[in-house]
Design a protein around this motif. Sequence first.
Motif, PDB file in Angstrom:
ATOM      1  N   GLN A 128      12.874   4.661  19.671  1.00  0.00           N
ATOM      2  CA  GLN A 128      12.569   6.075  19.490  1.00  0.00           C
ATOM      3  C   GLN A 128      11.105   6.377  19.803  1.00  0.00           C
ATOM      4  O   GLN A 128      10.211   5.570  19.503  1.00  0.00           O
ATOM      5  CB  GLN A 128      12.889   6.501  18.051  1.00  0.00           C
ATOM      6  CG  GLN A 128      14.354   6.316  17.693  1.00  0.00           C
ATOM      7  CD  GLN A 128      14.636   6.550  16.223  1.00  0.00           C
ATOM      8  OE1 GLN A 128      13.731   6.890  15.446  1.00  0.00           O
ATOM      9  NE2 GLN A 128      15.892   6.390  15.824  1.00  0.00           N
ATOM     10  N   TRP A 154       8.374  10.121  20.464  1.00  0.00           N
ATOM     11  CA  TRP A 154       8.371  11.538  20.143  1.00  0.00           C
ATOM     12  C   TRP A 154       8.809  12.400  21.315  1.00  0.00           C
ATOM     13  O   TRP A 154       9.287  13.512  21.115  1.00  0.00           O
ATOM     14  CB  TRP A 154       7.002  11.951  19.591  1.00  0.00           C
ATOM     15  CG  TRP A 154       5.950  12.316  20.602  1.00  0.00           C
ATOM     16  CD1 TRP A 154       5.464  11.552  21.598  1.00  0.00           C
ATOM     17  CD2 TRP A 154       5.261  13.562  20.654  1.00  0.00           C
ATOM     18  NE1 TRP A 154       4.498  12.229  22.284  1.00  0.00           N
ATOM     19  CE2 TRP A 154       4.345  13.485  21.714  1.00  0.00           C
ATOM     20  CE3 TRP A 154       5.312  14.747  19.908  1.00  0.00           C
ATOM     21  CZ2 TRP A 154       3.504  14.521  22.064  1.00  0.00           C
ATOM     22  CZ3 TRP A 154       4.465  15.775  20.244  1.00  0.00           C
ATOM     23  CH2 TRP A 154       3.572  15.670  21.320  1.00  0.00           C
ATOM     24  N   HIS A 184      12.415  13.192  21.142  1.00  0.00           N
ATOM     25  CA  HIS A 184      12.836  14.062  20.029  1.00  0.00           C
ATOM     26  C   HIS A 184      13.225  15.441  20.558  1.00  0.00           C
ATOM     27  O   HIS A 184      12.752  15.909  21.590  1.00  0.00           O
ATOM     28  CB  HIS A 184      11.697  14.185  19.016  1.00  0.00           C
ATOM     29  CG  HIS A 184      12.037  14.969  17.799  1.00  0.00           C
ATOM     30  ND1 HIS A 184      12.600  14.388  16.679  1.00  0.00           N
ATOM     31  CD2 HIS A 184      11.922  16.298  17.518  1.00  0.00           C
ATOM     32  CE1 HIS A 184      12.797  15.315  15.762  1.00  0.00           C
ATOM     33  NE2 HIS A 184      12.399  16.498  16.247  1.00  0.00           N
ATOM     34  N   ASP A 185      14.112  16.068  19.834  1.00  0.00           N
ATOM     35  CA  ASP A 185      14.593  17.406  20.180  1.00  0.00           C
ATOM     36  C   ASP A 185      13.419  18.325  20.522  1.00  0.00           C
ATOM     37  O   ASP A 185      12.478  18.491  19.735  1.00  0.00           O
ATOM     38  CB  ASP A 185      15.380  17.977  18.994  1.00  0.00           C
ATOM     39  CG  ASP A 185      15.934  19.361  19.289  1.00  0.00           C
ATOM     40  OD1 ASP A 185      16.096  19.702  20.482  1.00  0.00           O
ATOM     41  OD2 ASP A 185      16.192  20.100  18.318  1.00  0.00           O
ATOM     42  N   ARG A 219      10.040  19.426  18.349  1.00  0.00           N
ATOM     43  CA  ARG A 219       9.121  18.302  18.610  1.00  0.00           C
ATOM     44  C   ARG A 219       7.736  18.569  18.038  1.00  0.00           C
ATOM     45  O   ARG A 219       7.132  17.709  17.378  1.00  0.00           O
ATOM     46  CB  ARG A 219       9.045  18.041  20.113  1.00  0.00           C
ATOM     47  CG  ARG A 219       8.118  16.900  20.505  1.00  0.00           C
ATOM     48  CD  ARG A 219       8.000  16.829  22.020  1.00  0.00           C
ATOM     49  NE  ARG A 219       9.282  16.536  22.642  1.00  0.00           N
ATOM     50  CZ  ARG A 219       9.601  16.857  23.889  1.00  0.00           C
ATOM     51  NH1 ARG A 219       8.727  17.527  24.637  1.00  0.00           N
ATOM     52  NH2 ARG A 219      10.765  16.547  24.387  1.00  0.00           N
ATOM     53  N   PHE A 249      13.563  11.315  13.250  1.00  0.00           N
ATOM     54  CA  PHE A 249      13.852  11.455  14.678  1.00  0.00           C
ATOM     55  C   PHE A 249      15.188  12.150  14.894  1.00  0.00           C
ATOM     56  O   PHE A 249      16.210  11.778  14.311  1.00  0.00           O
ATOM     57  CB  PHE A 249      13.885  10.066  15.329  1.00  0.00           C
ATOM     58  CG  PHE A 249      14.164  10.080  16.816  1.00  0.00           C
ATOM     59  CD1 PHE A 249      13.191  10.469  17.725  1.00  0.00           C
ATOM     60  CD2 PHE A 249      15.404   9.694  17.307  1.00  0.00           C
ATOM     61  CE1 PHE A 249      13.444  10.471  19.089  1.00  0.00           C
ATOM     62  CE2 PHE A 249      15.670   9.692  18.676  1.00  0.00           C
ATOM     63  CZ  PHE A 249      14.679  10.087  19.570  1.00  0.00           C
ATOM     64  N   SER A 250      15.182  13.179  15.752  1.00  0.00           N
ATOM     65  CA  SER A 250      16.401  13.881  16.146  1.00  0.00           C
ATOM     66  C   SER A 250      16.435  13.887  17.670  1.00  0.00           C
ATOM     67  O   SER A 250      15.690  14.653  18.304  1.00  0.00           O
ATOM     68  CB  SER A 250      16.409  15.314  15.596  1.00  0.00           C
ATOM     69  OG  SER A 250      17.560  16.012  16.048  1.00  0.00           O
ATOM     70  N   PRO A 251      17.240  13.038  18.285  1.00  0.00           N
ATOM     71  CA  PRO A 251      17.136  12.850  19.735  1.00  0.00           C
ATOM     72  C   PRO A 251      17.581  14.068  20.526  1.00  0.00           C
ATOM     73  O   PRO A 251      18.460  14.832  20.117  1.00  0.00           O
ATOM     74  CB  PRO A 251      18.070  11.668  20.001  1.00  0.00           C
ATOM     75  CG  PRO A 251      19.065  11.701  18.900  1.00  0.00           C
ATOM     76  CD  PRO A 251      18.299  12.196  17.697  1.00  0.00           C
ATOM     77  N   GLY A 280      16.889  11.683  25.535  1.00  0.00           N
ATOM     78  CA  GLY A 280      16.645  11.136  24.205  1.00  0.00           C
ATOM     79  C   GLY A 280      16.122   9.719  24.232  1.00  0.00           C
ATOM     80  O   GLY A 280      15.730   9.189  23.186  1.00  0.00           O
TER      81      GLY A 280
END
Length: 660
Positions: free
Chosen positions: A361, A363, A366-367, A371, A378-380, A386
């Motif tokens: 992961q 940054w 990240h979504d 971001r 973490f939200s891909p 992602g």
Amino acid sequence: MSGSQGPIDLKYARTTPSPNAEASPSTSRTLPRPNPSSFYGHPNKEVVGRGDERGDFGVRLARSLTASGAPSLNSLDYARYMDYQDRCQRFRYEFSIPTKASVWPEAYRLKMEKSKMPLSKEDEGDCVYLAGNSLGCMPKRLPERLVKELEVWRTKAVLAHVEHPLGHPWVNIDDLVTKTLADIVGAKQSEVACMGTLTANLHALFTSFYKPTPRRHKIMYEGKAFPSDAYAFASQVALHDYPPTSLLPIDPRPGEYNIRTEDIIKVIEEEGDSIAIICFGAIQYYSGQYFDIQTITAAGHAKGCIVAFDCAHAVGNVELKLHDWGVDFAAWCSYKYLNAGPGGIAGLYVHERHGDKQRLQGWWGHDRATRFAMPSTFSPMPGAAGWQFSNPSVIDVIALDTSLEQFRYASYILPSELAGGHISNRSPCMASLREKSIELTGYLELLLMEDPNFVPVTKFAALTADPADKKARFTIITPSNRQERGAQLSLLFHPEESMLPIFEFLREEGVLGDERKPGVIRFAPVPMYCSWMDCFKAAKALRGALQKYPEWVALSERREALAAQVREFDPRVDFSRELRTEEDDRAPVEGLRRNDGPAPALPSPATNAELSLDGLNLDSSLASANEDDLHALIADEETRQGGVRGPSNQGGPRKVSAEI
């Protein structure tokens, strides 16, 4: 240097005895249709591939030869005609091609400078650049675009991430290229990411997909994979504490240079239950073999394997359909056929069915919507994006996009098979380029195979070393079936050591391919900027190099014999330095470097003249191996010193032979 080589006799003559006739539709209609097999009737030629495909190519060549009014395929008129008819020729003028003089070997360049002859118009013109499979040419618009981007940095600084005067804020900079990359690799835009470098991306993807178990832990790949791939596979196995036996390389059959698809499938069927990942180079970097991605992927999936490809030599070279073929993941670099510059930003593909895979992961993966809220969890981003770690280099993306502009323009050139029907105002951006690539590579292949030193690949392995035979010979180890290769022909030379001097001679003639040991020179007629004339010049230059090679061997042997005699006089002489000058003769102790001990006093100018031959460059290139120059050198020495003489082992005078 090429003026004395003469034309290559292709035996592909027109069917009318009027070599100067003007090309016209009426002329082509009155000629009998040539037999396609005549284009493969050379006694050296052993066709490996599909006869109908080869025949279609032969028919097209026959028709173009008729229309050109040229006497044969191997003529300037024919090459010029094909370049004039080439609908992709415009792209050549969008790239900076090195000049002929700029690709000369260093020794040859110094020799030309010493001659004080001004560069000719030809020397200052384009070289024949056949190394785009190693590093693509620079787009001419790139300096302008980089300057503009640097000016944005200067004037806007951090604000350019979201307020960009040219309309591409840096926070979304990768959006400039992902749509075109998806088109080139045959994927959905959400399945492609622009990031990192090739090997780093492979490691990132293997982290997600390589989950070895005691039952399924092997990595299957081609035996002569590009070293970085092999290192990556070995390190992944080791990091998971599995032995080297978890590596499963596949090699060609004895005496062959390409891996048969049926052999790959057989191994998958036999070993599939223990294979975790199959990862081939989509196009093999050494041989140029284009693997059957669809068939290999289907066979791997049938046995429960993850199937991936390193597309470094395929992206921008052949038409890919990674999504439709069901490939699980892929990675590529962008500095070869995509012309993004040395070390340019790379890319990766992940099939949409793997969107929920665990991954390393960062940054930038990240979504995008949250971001910059800097959440701790973490939200891909959906899809391949992602897998990104950090923000991509803006300068690198601009360089890539400058080249991709030409690929986007290429989508408006319909391939010939579709252009008549006008089924669409656009085609996949690789369609017309691939069509030209097939024609151009096939033409170069025909020219090369007419060389008298060409040996069919099926007979090449039987060649043996013969000290009395000073000739170099070559074969083409790239598959002759156009569906099994891209824009590359790999020429394997015998003996292997002949490859480097021949490569240097080609550079003297302004032809730049690239060399890969053992014994291979790769020619890549990249359709984006290579021409039919380039192929014509390359084949002619290679013939000249092969004709000159026996002379180079003979001269090298004579130089070795002369050097041996000088060593006999004084074994401490260092042969690494240049030929001594007249000033060296005036200062003999400073003018000689020796391997041990002080230099002995030189009793006479005659002995000094003898030792002045110590600097013969035994490793000189084909260009500097000029026998006339060496004769002149020795004659000058003998005239100036009154003969090359020195003390013999018996204490009396003896002559060190200067015969070469």
